[in-house]
Design an enzyme around this catalytic site. Sequence first.
Site, PDB file in Angstrom:
ATOM      1  N   ARG A   1      28.394  45.377  37.943  1.00 48.58           N
ATOM      2  CA  ARG A   1      28.776  43.958  37.849  1.00 48.58           C
ATOM      3  C   ARG A   1      28.863  43.572  36.375  1.00 48.58           C
ATOM      4  O   ARG A   1      29.778  42.870  35.945  1.00 48.58           O
ATOM      5  CB  ARG A   1      27.778  43.067  38.605  1.00 48.58           C
ATOM      6  CG  ARG A   1      27.980  41.575  38.324  1.00 48.58           C
ATOM      7  CD  ARG A   1      27.381  40.630  39.365  1.00 48.58           C
ATOM      8  NE  ARG A   1      26.107  41.053  39.890  1.00 48.58           N
ATOM      9  CZ  ARG A   1      24.937  41.013  39.241  1.00 48.58           C
ATOM     10  NH1 ARG A   1      24.884  40.551  38.005  1.00 48.58           N
ATOM     11  NH2 ARG A   1      23.834  41.429  39.824  1.00 48.58           N
TER      12      ARG A   1
ATOM     13  N   TYR B   1      49.346  25.576  40.421  1.00 46.19           N
ATOM     14  CA  TYR B   1      49.264  26.436  41.605  1.00 46.19           C
ATOM     15  C   TYR B   1      48.406  25.746  42.677  1.00 46.19           C
ATOM     16  O   TYR B   1      47.364  25.164  42.365  1.00 46.19           O
ATOM     17  CB  TYR B   1      48.649  27.771  41.176  1.00 46.19           C
ATOM     18  CG  TYR B   1      48.399  28.705  42.323  1.00 46.19           C
ATOM     19  CD1 TYR B   1      49.462  29.325  42.975  1.00 46.19           C
ATOM     20  CD2 TYR B   1      47.112  28.966  42.767  1.00 46.19           C
ATOM     21  CE1 TYR B   1      49.234  30.177  44.036  1.00 46.19           C
ATOM     22  CE2 TYR B   1      46.877  29.821  43.830  1.00 46.19           C
ATOM     23  CZ  TYR B   1      47.950  30.415  44.467  1.00 46.19           C
ATOM     24  OH  TYR B   1      47.716  31.248  45.521  1.00 46.19           O
TER      25      TYR B   1
ATOM     26  N   ASP C   1      47.500  29.106  32.120  1.00 47.05           N
ATOM     27  CA  ASP C   1      47.781  30.052  33.202  1.00 47.05           C
ATOM     28  C   ASP C   1      49.149  30.669  32.892  1.00 47.05           C
ATOM     29  O   ASP C   1      50.176  29.999  32.988  1.00 47.05           O
ATOM     30  CB  ASP C   1      47.778  29.320  34.552  1.00 47.05           C
ATOM     31  CG  ASP C   1      48.000  30.261  35.739  1.00 47.05           C
ATOM     32  OD1 ASP C   1      48.638  31.320  35.548  1.00 47.05           O
ATOM     33  OD2 ASP C   1      47.567  29.925  36.853  1.00 47.05           O
TER      34      ASP C   1
ATOM     35  N   LYS D   1      50.248  39.120  40.791  1.00 49.65           N
ATOM     36  CA  LYS D   1      51.681  38.888  40.690  1.00 49.65           C
ATOM     37  C   LYS D   1      52.324  39.950  39.780  1.00 49.65           C
ATOM     38  O   LYS D   1      52.272  41.107  40.100  1.00 49.65           O
ATOM     39  CB  LYS D   1      51.946  37.461  40.215  1.00 49.65           C
ATOM     40  CG  LYS D   1      51.046  36.400  40.901  1.00 49.65           C
ATOM     41  CD  LYS D   1      51.303  36.234  42.381  1.00 49.65           C
ATOM     42  CE  LYS D   1      50.244  35.433  43.123  1.00 49.65           C
ATOM     43  NZ  LYS D   1      49.916  34.135  42.579  1.00 49.65           N
TER      44      LYS D   1
END
Length: 377
Positions: free
Chosen positions: A46, A98, A170, A195
Amino acid sequence: MRAKTKMIHGGITGDEQTGAVSVPIYQVSTYKQDHVGEHRGYEYSRTGNPTRHALEQVIADLENGASGFAFGSGMAAITSVMMLLDADDHVVMTDDVYGGTYRLMTSVLNRFNLDHTYVDTSYPEKVEAAITERTKALYIETPTNPLLKITDIKKMTEIAKKHDLLLIVDNTFATPYWQQPLDLGADIVLHSATKYIGGHSDVVAGLVVVNATDLAKQIHFIQNSVGGVLGPQDSWLLMRGIKTLALRMEAIEKNAHNIVEFLQAHDKVSTIYYPGMENHHGHDIAKQQATGFGGMISFDVGSGERADEVLDRVRYFTLAESLGAVESLISVPAKMTHASIPPERRAELGITDGLIRVSVGIEDSADLIEDLAEALK
Ligand SMILES: *Cc1c(COP(=O)(O)O)cnc(C)c1O
C-alpha cells in the site's frame, strides 16, 4: 528527451537484475527486511510497490512534475486530491465536470462540509467572482465533457496565484501528450487513466502528478492513509498503454479531423463541438495551450429519438460509456454519462437530448465515416 521518446524511455525501464526489457509485475504485498526497521525501499505494497513506482515515475516524467501517484480509479485519484482540503474549505470548479466528480462533490464530500461552486471556467471573470475567503482550490477540466469547453490554464494560474489557491487540472481528455498543465503553472494534474492512458478498455485507474515535493509528501501520506492504490497488474497495463500513447493520439487526431469534416458537411447534423474547429469557442486558447485537439467530438442530431436511432444503427462505433480507447465509442450523454445530472441542469449546460458524443478510435476513418453516414440516413 522529447515526448515520444519519454513514453518509451521515461521513468524506470526494465529490470536491472535480469535485463528484462519490461518492468516485472511485483505481485507482492510485503517485503523481507534485512534487520528490524531496515528495508530496501519497500515495506508494504500500500505504501509502495516497485511496479506501481515505475508507473508513477513515468507519469511524473510525462507531465514534467515532481512526483506521480497511481490510484485504483480516476475517482480514487480525485478523492485523494480533495483530501488535501479541510472541512469548511471551498472549491471553485468547472461547471460541466465529469459526472462522477459532480456526484463526489454534491453527494459525498458535501457531508464533510467541503463546499464548492460551479462556474463556467471558460470565463475567467466568473472564476474571480466565485472566489470567497474560504476558497482554497480551483479545479478545472479542459476540454470538458461532452461540450469540449476550453479553459485558459495560464489565466487560471494567474488567478490561483493571486488568491493563493491550489490549481488542480483534470487532464484526462487532453492527455500529457497534447497538454502539460504543470508547465502552464498548475499545482496538480490528474487523470482517469482508464481512458487514453490505458487506451485499450481493459483497466480502471487514476493518476496524479504534483509540481512540488511538499505536495508530493502530502499526497503520498493520503495515498498511504486512505489506501486507494493501483495494483501491480494494472500498473503494468498502464505502462504498456503509455508506450503507444503518442502513436494512438496521432492516429486518433487524424481520424477526428476527418470525421469533423464529414459532420460539418452533413445536413442532419446541427451543432458540432470540437476544439479543433476554428469557430469553436476557445479554439484559439486550445491551440495555444495544447499541441492537439484530441479525439472527442459531440454533435446534435435534433432529438432524443433521432439520437437513439443513430446509436442503434452504427456498426463500428461501440455503444458504450467511457472514452479514449483504440475502438471508437458512441454515447448519448443525456441518457448515459450525464443521466445523474438533473434535467434542468443539463439544459442549463447545453446537454440536449439529441446530443451524441463520440470517442474516436484508431480504425480506418473511411470505415468510421461510412458507418456514421449510414446511421444518419
Ligand atoms: C472517467 C473520468 C473520470 C473518472 O475516472 P474513473 O477512472 O472512471 O474513476 C474523471 N474525469 C474524467 C474527465 C473522466 O473522463
